[in-house]
Scaffold this motif. Structure first.
Motif, short mmCIF file in Angstrom:
data_model
loop_
_atom_site.label_atom_id
_atom_site.label_comp_id
_atom_site.label_asym_id
_atom_site.label_seq_id
_atom_site.Cartn_x
_atom_site.Cartn_y
_atom_site.Cartn_z
N UNK A 279 31.04 36.19 -28.94
CA UNK A 279 32.08 35.22 -29.01
C UNK A 279 31.86 33.80 -30.23
N UNK A 280 32.12 32.73 -29.86
CA UNK A 280 31.96 31.66 -30.73
C UNK A 280 30.47 31.41 -31.04
N UNK A 281 30.35 30.88 -32.29
CA UNK A 281 29.03 30.40 -32.86
C UNK A 281 28.89 29.03 -32.98
N UNK A 282 27.82 28.26 -32.71
CA UNK A 282 27.66 26.87 -33.09
C UNK A 282 26.47 26.83 -33.49
N UNK A 283 26.15 25.72 -34.08
CA UNK A 283 24.91 25.10 -34.54
C UNK A 283 24.72 23.48 -34.07
N UNK A 284 23.68 22.91 -34.19
CA UNK A 284 22.32 23.40 -34.18
C UNK A 284 21.93 24.11 -32.98
N UNK A 285 20.87 25.08 -33.14
CA UNK A 285 20.26 25.56 -32.22
C UNK A 285 18.93 25.40 -32.21
N UNK A 286 18.33 24.63 -31.26
CA UNK A 286 17.24 23.79 -31.24
C UNK A 286 15.97 24.35 -30.48
N UNK A 287 16.38 25.28 -29.53
CA UNK A 287 14.99 25.66 -28.73
C UNK A 287 14.73 27.29 -29.44
N UNK A 288 13.64 27.65 -29.51
CA UNK A 288 13.25 29.12 -29.97
C UNK A 288 13.10 29.83 -28.93
N UNK A 289 13.05 31.15 -28.94
CA UNK A 289 13.10 32.01 -27.82
C UNK A 289 11.85 31.74 -26.66
N UNK A 290 10.74 31.42 -27.47
CA UNK A 290 9.27 31.15 -26.80
C UNK A 290 9.62 29.75 -26.11
N UNK A 291 10.49 28.75 -26.42
CA UNK A 291 10.71 27.68 -25.89
C UNK A 291 11.61 27.91 -24.63
N UNK A 292 12.41 28.77 -24.84
CA UNK A 292 13.32 29.10 -23.64
C UNK A 292 12.46 29.89 -22.50
N UNK A 293 11.87 30.59 -23.11
CA UNK A 293 11.02 31.45 -22.16
C UNK A 293 10.13 30.33 -20.98
N UNK A 294 9.53 29.19 -22.03
CA UNK A 294 8.68 28.10 -21.20
C UNK A 294 9.52 27.30 -20.13
N UNK A 295 10.72 27.28 -20.80
CA UNK A 295 11.64 26.54 -19.67
C UNK A 295 11.99 27.23 -18.58
N UNK A 296 12.46 28.58 -19.03
CA UNK A 296 12.28 29.42 -17.58
C UNK A 296 11.29 29.54 -16.58
N UNK A 297 10.07 29.43 -17.05
CA UNK A 297 8.91 29.19 -15.98
C UNK A 297 9.27 27.95 -15.26
N UNK A 298 9.65 26.80 -15.96
CA UNK A 298 9.53 25.49 -15.29
C UNK A 298 10.68 25.45 -14.39
N UNK A 299 11.68 26.30 -14.49
CA UNK A 299 12.87 26.44 -13.43
C UNK A 299 12.52 27.22 -12.44
N UNK A 300 11.59 28.53 -12.76
CA UNK A 300 11.72 29.48 -11.45
C UNK A 300 10.37 29.63 -11.16
N UNK A 301 9.08 29.14 -11.89
CA UNK A 301 7.93 29.35 -11.28
C UNK A 301 7.68 28.83 -9.57
N UNK A 302 7.14 29.59 -8.83
CA UNK A 302 6.92 29.08 -7.41
C UNK A 302 6.08 27.88 -7.29
N UNK A 303 5.15 27.80 -8.39
CA UNK A 303 4.30 26.48 -8.15
C UNK A 303 4.42 25.91 -9.53
#
Length: 325
Positions: A279-303
């Motif tokens: 769909x639509x594209x926008x800028x800027x894109x600030x977080x790299x794929x690796x940064x998003x992976x780290x964010x995922x861990x912060x949100x989903x990790x059990x501890x």
């Protein structure tokens, strides 16, 4: 002759030792590289569908900025039910032509066409307004499945920054940064505390980066205040089962963090744009794929850890990288 033979043996012995040392260091380097790769992929393995929080409701407090919009769409693509906070008119329809609103509507339309998992719901939210925070709680509760009354995470992406020398900056800018960056976090945590407690959820706050540069004294003060408040809040909410995590957007200037997203022009195919499900594209894109992976861990990790750095530092050594994954 014996001296010559002895010297030749010494040279041969030294050569053998040198070859052995090179082989030893090569093996050690390979093992270290393997360990780093295992740790990096291991952190991602925590993001399986069986991880706690997968598919649950998450609030992203501000999608008016590119930082929050990217996080909201990423989490929705991962299958979460994401509530995207927008300023009062933009979510209610009186000013629904903002880029964030258009991108969200485009994502919703595309997701409906493919009938994929995840959801993205825009709602009016301003962390400096108690009435909108109260209304946001009611809206989220109305969207929860029957029998549920909890939210897995509140991701605080609201913020403002003003750059200027301390002796020249308008004090009203200080007030605005403290009111939004610090008091806004506290207001949000207090208002959503019950929903977070019911789900055993977590608060994700944006902490301080260590490379802000000149002209950001007051902004830095507000960010370190968030760090301190998050630490105290972590202890206060721990008995209720609510976790508090700070994420540090290292390497991203505040002006970019809180910049309003802009639609990508077809004539300017910039590398810093992103395609949202075709769909639509926008800028800027600030977080790299690796940064998003780290964010995922912060949100989903059990501890989860108490703190994560979203952007890896280019000068970091391998052992330093171990601490951020």
């Amino acid at each position: 002759m014996q001296a010559i033979a002895s010297q030749a043996m010494d040279e041969q012995t030294a050569l053998v030792l040198a070859v052995q040392l090179v082989a030893l260091f090569s093996i050690a380097g390979a093992l270290l590289l393997y360990l780093l790769c295992k740790i990096r992929t291991g952190s991602v393995s925590e993001l399986s569908e069986s991880a706690p929080g997968a598919g649950k409701p998450i609030l992203v407090t501000s999608c008016d900025n590119a930082f929050g919009l990217q996080i909201a769409i990423h989490l929705a693509n991962r299958g979460f039910r994401v509530f995207a906070g927008l300023k009062d008119g933009e979510a209610s329809g009186s000013s629904d032509d903002s880029v964030s609103s258009r991108v969200i509507r485009g994502w919703q339309k595309h997701r409906e066409s493919i009938q994929g998992p995840g959801a993205l719901v825009a709602l009016p939210l301003d962390v400096t307004r108690e009435d909108l925070l109260h209304e946001a709680v009611d809206i989220i509760r109305a969207h929860l499945p029957a029998g549920e009354d909890g939210i897995w995470a509140v991701v605080n992406t609201s913020g403002v920054s003003y750059r200027g020398r301390l002796d020249q900056q308008d004090i009203s800018h200080w007030d605005a940064m403290l009111r939004t960056n610090v008091v806004g976090l506290l207001r949000t945590a207090r208002k959503f505390q019950n929903l977070l407690r019911n789900a055993g959820g977590r608060v994700i706050a944006m902490g301080a980066a260590d490379d802000l540069g000149a002209g950001l004294v007051a902004y830095a003060a507000s960010r370190y205040a968030v760090e301190g408040a998050s630490g105290a809040l972590r202890q206060e909410l721990a008995p209720a089962g609510v976790k508090v995590v700070t994420v540090n957007p290292h390497g991203i200037q505040p002006e970019m963090l809180f910049a309003a997203p802009k639609l990508k022009e077809k004539q300017k195919q910039l590398e810093t744009s992103v395609e949202i499900g075709g769909c639509l594209e926008y800028q800027p894109v600030l977080l790299t794929p690796r940064a998003l992976e780290i964010l995922d861990v912060a949100i989903t990790a059990r501890s989860p850890k108490t703190n994560y750095t979203l952007q890896e530092k280019l000068w970091a050594k391998p052992l330093q990288l171990l601490r951020i994954v």
